[in-house]
Design an enzyme around this catalytic site. Structure first.
Site, PDB file in Angstrom:
ATOM      1  N   HIS A 122      40.885 -24.745 100.582  1.00  0.00           N
ATOM      2  CA  HIS A 122      40.394 -26.091 100.237  1.00  0.00           C
ATOM      3  C   HIS A 122      38.953 -26.326 100.690  1.00  0.00           C
ATOM      4  CE1 HIS A 122      44.246 -27.276  98.747  1.00  0.00           C
ATOM      5  NE2 HIS A 122      44.847 -27.214  99.920  1.00  0.00           N
ATOM      6  N   HIS A 160      49.198 -25.608  96.354  1.00  0.00           N
ATOM      7  CA  HIS A 160      48.104 -26.570  96.165  1.00  0.00           C
ATOM      8  C   HIS A 160      46.939 -25.894  95.442  1.00  0.00           C
ATOM      9  CE1 HIS A 160      50.344 -27.912  99.829  1.00  0.00           C
ATOM     10  NE2 HIS A 160      50.326 -29.043  99.135  1.00  0.00           N
ATOM     11  N   ASP A 238      53.909 -22.216 100.160  1.00  0.00           N
ATOM     12  CA  ASP A 238      54.416 -23.594 100.122  1.00  0.00           C
ATOM     13  C   ASP A 238      54.991 -23.995  98.763  1.00  0.00           C
ATOM     14  OD1 ASP A 238      51.807 -23.379  99.273  1.00  0.00           O
ATOM     15  OD2 ASP A 238      50.994 -24.832 100.694  1.00  0.00           O
TER      16      ASP A 238
END
Ligand SMILES: [Zn+2]
Length: 294
Positions: A122, A160, A238
């Site tokens: 990120h 993500h 995840d």
């Protein structure tokens, strides 16, 4: 004892386990319990290696000097989830150094995994965010390019979207990005392809496991068709069914399968731990590595 068991080179430093924000899901046990399980098991051999150091040149190939200065001597938290913890600059550098070592090992034909934290995907060119301070996989890819790899790809299987890697790679010559992720989900980006070289495969929550697998294969095929010579895998776990931060359905078997597919693609690759917040993370990492060596 028959055949020699397969070997995975693991880059790890116990310093990665010595910082924490109280109650934060990105916690030391993610890495310490994974280390313990990998040391206990006997299905494959782990060759544990030190992470070494990283030059500022390697970081500044990918990040603005302002971010590095902020990490070294700024004040205040980076965002609500990304605290300025004591020593975090050094820990982020260790994590990026380990990613570089994994890349170097992959270039020599080894199977390499960076078992470190903090994660990195990120972190954008100029901003630390989403538990990430330096973009380790992007830094390793930058190092690969500097060492003569003409085209390098990232396969991001974290649930993500790897917005930071996309920000850094977007329309940059010699870099290709493919991300499979839940959407809608944090950080909200990655809903369609971007620029000439960033390929996004958003999937709704509760996507059927088979469809999720096929989409990972599609992202991998895209990197192959883009003729990358080396792949860095942003290995997040995840998308697991019992992960507390997302709503996908993958099981350990699926991470095994993903590991197999990546190996069978026949392109040199290295893997860097990103997310994965359930207590089963060690089993998922082991399944992925076992898929790779199978
Ligand atoms: Zn994640």
């Amino acid at each position: 004892m028959g055949n020699n068991p397969a070997k995975v080179v693991i880059f790890h430093s116990e310093a990665a386990e010595d910082y924490a924000a109280p109650g934060h899901p990105e916690r030391p046990a993610r890495v310490s319990s994974t280390r313990e399980l990998l040391k206990r098991q006997s299905d494959f051999v782990c060759d544990w290696r030190a992470v070494g150091t990283i030059s500022e040149e390697s970081i500044l190939r990918i990040h603005d000097s302002g971010l590095l200065e902020n990490l070294k001597s700024g004040s205040g938290n980076f965002d609500a989830d990304t605290a300025r913890l004591a020593g975090i600059c050094d820990r982020a550098k260790d994590s990026a150094a380990a990613a570089i070592r994994a890349m170097e090992a992959a270039k020599k034909g080894e199977i390499a995994f960076s078992l470190m934290r903090p994660p990195g995907h990120h972190a954008t060119r100029s901003t630390a965010m989403g538990f990430c301070y330096l973009n380790s996989i992007a830094i390793a890819c930058g190092e690969a390019r500097a060492s003569g790899v003409k085209r390098v790809g990232v396969l991001d299987i974290d649930v993500h979207h790897g917005n930071g890697t996309e920000d850094i790679f977007l329309d940059r010559e010699g870099y290709v990005f493919a991300s499979i992720h839940q959407s809608p989900c944090y950080p909200g980006s990655g809903t369609s392809h971007a620029g000439k070289n960033c390929f996004n495969y958003p999937l709704p929550p509760l996507t059927a496991r088979n469809y999720y697998r096929e989409t990972v294969r599609e992202g991998l095929s895209k990197l192959a068709s883009e003729k990358v010579e080396l792949i860095g895998v942003s290995a997040g776990f995840d998308a697991y069914a019992r992960d507390p931060l997302a709503q996908e359905l993958l099981e350990a078997d699926d991470f095994y399968w993903i590991g197999q597919q990546i190996r069978q693609a026949g392109i040199p690759f290295f893997s860097v731990l990103e997310g994965g917040y359930s207590n089963d993370l060690p089993l998922l990492v082991k399944a992925y590595l076992q898929g790779i060596v199978s």
